[in-house]
Write an enzyme that holds these catalytic residues in place. Structure first.
Site, PDB file in Angstrom:
ATOM      1  N   HIS A   1     -25.540 -91.880   0.137  1.00 50.45           N
ATOM      2  CA  HIS A   1     -26.587 -90.864   0.305  1.00 50.45           C
ATOM      3  C   HIS A   1     -26.174 -89.652   1.130  1.00 50.45           C
ATOM      4  O   HIS A   1     -26.890 -88.663   1.159  1.00 50.45           O
ATOM      5  CB  HIS A   1     -27.819 -91.484   0.966  1.00 50.45           C
ATOM      6  CG  HIS A   1     -27.645 -91.750   2.434  1.00 50.45           C
ATOM      7  ND1 HIS A   1     -26.851 -92.761   2.911  1.00 50.45           N
ATOM      8  CD2 HIS A   1     -28.141 -91.122   3.526  1.00 50.45           C
ATOM      9  CE1 HIS A   1     -26.884 -92.757   4.227  1.00 50.45           C
ATOM     10  NE2 HIS A   1     -27.653 -91.771   4.631  1.00 50.45           N
TER      11      HIS A   1
HETATM   12  N1  UDP Z   1     -31.533 -99.798   4.119  1.00 51.61           N
HETATM   13  C1  UDP Z   1     -32.644-100.431   3.574  1.00 51.61           C
HETATM   14  N2  UDP Z   1     -32.870-100.294   2.221  1.00 51.61           N
HETATM   15  C2  UDP Z   1     -32.046 -99.577   1.404  1.00 51.61           C
HETATM   16  C3  UDP Z   1     -30.905 -98.961   1.978  1.00 51.61           C
HETATM   17  C4  UDP Z   1     -30.684 -99.077   3.335  1.00 51.61           C
HETATM   18  O1  UDP Z   1     -33.404-101.104   4.285  1.00 51.61           O
HETATM   19  O2  UDP Z   1     -32.333 -99.480   0.200  1.00 51.61           O
HETATM   20  C5  UDP Z   1     -31.310 -99.922   5.565  1.00 51.61           C
HETATM   21  C6  UDP Z   1     -29.947-100.456   5.917  1.00 51.61           C
HETATM   22  O3  UDP Z   1     -29.926-101.850   5.928  1.00 51.61           O
HETATM   23  C7  UDP Z   1     -29.712 -99.843   7.285  1.00 51.61           C
HETATM   24  C8  UDP Z   1     -30.437 -98.533   7.212  1.00 51.61           C
HETATM   25  O4  UDP Z   1     -31.350 -98.630   6.130  1.00 51.61           O
HETATM   26  O5  UDP Z   1     -30.268-100.610   8.312  1.00 51.61           O
HETATM   27  C9  UDP Z   1     -29.411 -97.460   6.993  1.00 51.61           C
HETATM   28  O6  UDP Z   1     -30.022 -96.299   6.698  1.00 51.61           O
HETATM   29  P1  UDP Z   1     -29.232 -95.098   6.015  1.00 51.61           P
HETATM   30  O7  UDP Z   1     -28.092 -95.608   5.243  1.00 51.61           O
HETATM   31  O8  UDP Z   1     -30.288 -94.306   5.316  1.00 51.61           O
HETATM   32  O9  UDP Z   1     -28.771 -94.230   7.268  1.00 51.61           O
HETATM   33  P2  UDP Z   1     -27.477 -94.227   8.215  1.00 51.61           P
HETATM   34  O10 UDP Z   1     -27.291 -95.586   8.794  1.00 51.61           O
HETATM   35  O11 UDP Z   1     -26.318 -93.750   7.400  1.00 51.61           O
HETATM   36  O12 UDP Z   1     -27.837 -93.229   9.270  1.00 51.61           O
END
Ligand code: UDP
Length: 350
Positions: free
Chosen positions: A207
């Site tokens: 993403h």
């Molecule tokens: N996550 C979720 N459902 C999804 C994709 C991700 O619950 O379909 C959770 C994942 O397990 C993690 C968090 O969302 O805890 C990560 O969010 P994201 O990847 O959007 O952001 P980043 O960590 O890169 O800031």
């Protein structure tokens, strides 16, 4: 004496982290926590699902700000956050991670001389082309309390001249994982629903704007995902931004099982059963490690370098390698939120 805290959240990973700290703070009658949701993520499956599953109270303020370029979004949030803080006059503002919501919350507070506590301080990818990296640096320099998930994060802050208020607390995502992993055992049936066998599929998330801004880059990354997956099916819960790019472009998604974003317990069930994880998410890289599933990071750098050193993660630009997989102690023991709550209390009582 009672203290009022304002917690600022707006994006999916922040709901998850804030739920863990709110649980730890809830036991203290001397702390009143007001929750502000900026609105950065607003779909049910990107926002409300986490409030329901993690039993978070509804936000006290919803700013309903999303979309638009970075400057515009951050500017609108800054203006709205300033008003919330003027109206509520908290003793402290708590912010999470590295999004525009985090920056707006921290900057509005700092300008009003309200101390800021930053959860997930000190992370650096050293890639200033990432909007998140710019946010991290600025937020850390505005914060009075800096909760570091790793010792490497503490070192990064020291190298930038920040040592006051810095604490190694361990990683609050580990606390959240322990909670979700056991809940997933009896509250998720996603493997059965999708007819997936444990160990028989690959889980992917993608993403980040650095990967979705260019169709050529996204297509190359999906090619790499297929290569690693081999004959295994690839399950890909799609972030709304990625879905938009895939719909607009001519990108081959053959062999990929595209899903809507899944809830947190379903995500942990999928993580636990995956043969491999491929992701550009910061949180998912570590969650793969917490489940002891090998991960390939779909970025050219990462701020979670200890997962690389330990041999559980590799960058997609690196050749596949076999390294001894060692445990990472510095993420803590699942008690990061309790430590943070005690540090916040001590700071407020001082
Ligand atoms: N996550 C979720 N459902 C999804 C994709 C991700 O619950 O379909 C959770 C994942 O397990 C993690 C968090 O969302 O805890 C990560 O969010 P994201 O990847 O959007 O952001 P980043 O960590 O890169 O800031």
């Amino acid at each position: 004496m009672s203290h009022r805290i304002v917690t600022v959240v707006g994006a999916r990973p922040q709901f998850i982290k804030a739920a863990a700290l709110s649980r730890a703070l809830a036991g203290d009658a001397a702390i009143e926590e007001l929750l502000v949701h900026t609105g950065q993520h607003f779909d049910d499956n990107m926002s409300q699902v986490f409030f329901r599953e993690l039993m978070m109270p509804a936000p006290h303020f919803n700013l309903d700000i999303h979309g638009g370029p970075h400057g515009q979004m951050t500017g609108r949030m800054l203006e709205a956050m300033e008003q919330v803080l003027l109206d509520t006059r908290p003793a402290l503002v708590v912010v999470y991670g590295d999004t525009n919501s985090t920056l707006a919350g921290a900057l509005a507070a700092a300008k009003l001389h309200i101390p800021v506590a930053h959860v997930e301080a000190g992370l650096r990818s050293f890639n200033r082309r990432m909007p998140e990296e710019v946010n991290r640096v600025l937020i850390d320099h505005l914060s009075a309390l800096l909760f570091c998930p790793t010792f490497e994060a503490v070192r990064h802050l020291r190298n930038e001249g920040i040592s006051a208020g810095v604490h190694h607390t361990g990683d609050i995502m580990y606390d959240a994982t322990l909670h979700a992993r056991s809940a997933a055992l009896h509250q998720s049936d996603i493997l059965a629903r999708l007819a997936l066998a444990s160990g028989g599929y690959v889980l992917c998330t993608l993403h980040r704007s650095e990967n979705t801004d260019s169709e050529a880059r996204l297509a190359a990354l999906l090619g790499h995902v297929r290569e690693v997956a081999g004959a295994l099916p690839v399950v890909l819960p799609l972030h709304p931004r990625t879905r938009q790019v895939l719909a607009a472009g001519n990108i081959d998604t053959t062999g990929l099982r595209l899903l809507e974003p899944v809830g947190y317990f379903d995500m942990h069930a999928l993580l636990g059963g995956a043969a491999h994880v491929l992701t550009d998410s910061g949180g998912v890289q570590k969650e793969a490690y917490f489940h002891r599933v090998p991960c390939v990071t779909l970025r050219d750098d990462t701020e979670w370098t200890e997962t690389l050193t330990a041999g559980w993660n590799r960058l997609w630009t690196e050749p596949a390698y076999v390294t001894p997989r060692v445990d990472i102690a510095e993420y803590g023991d699942g008690g990061a939120a309790i430590k943070m709550a005690a540090l916040l209390k001590a700071f407020l009582d001082d």
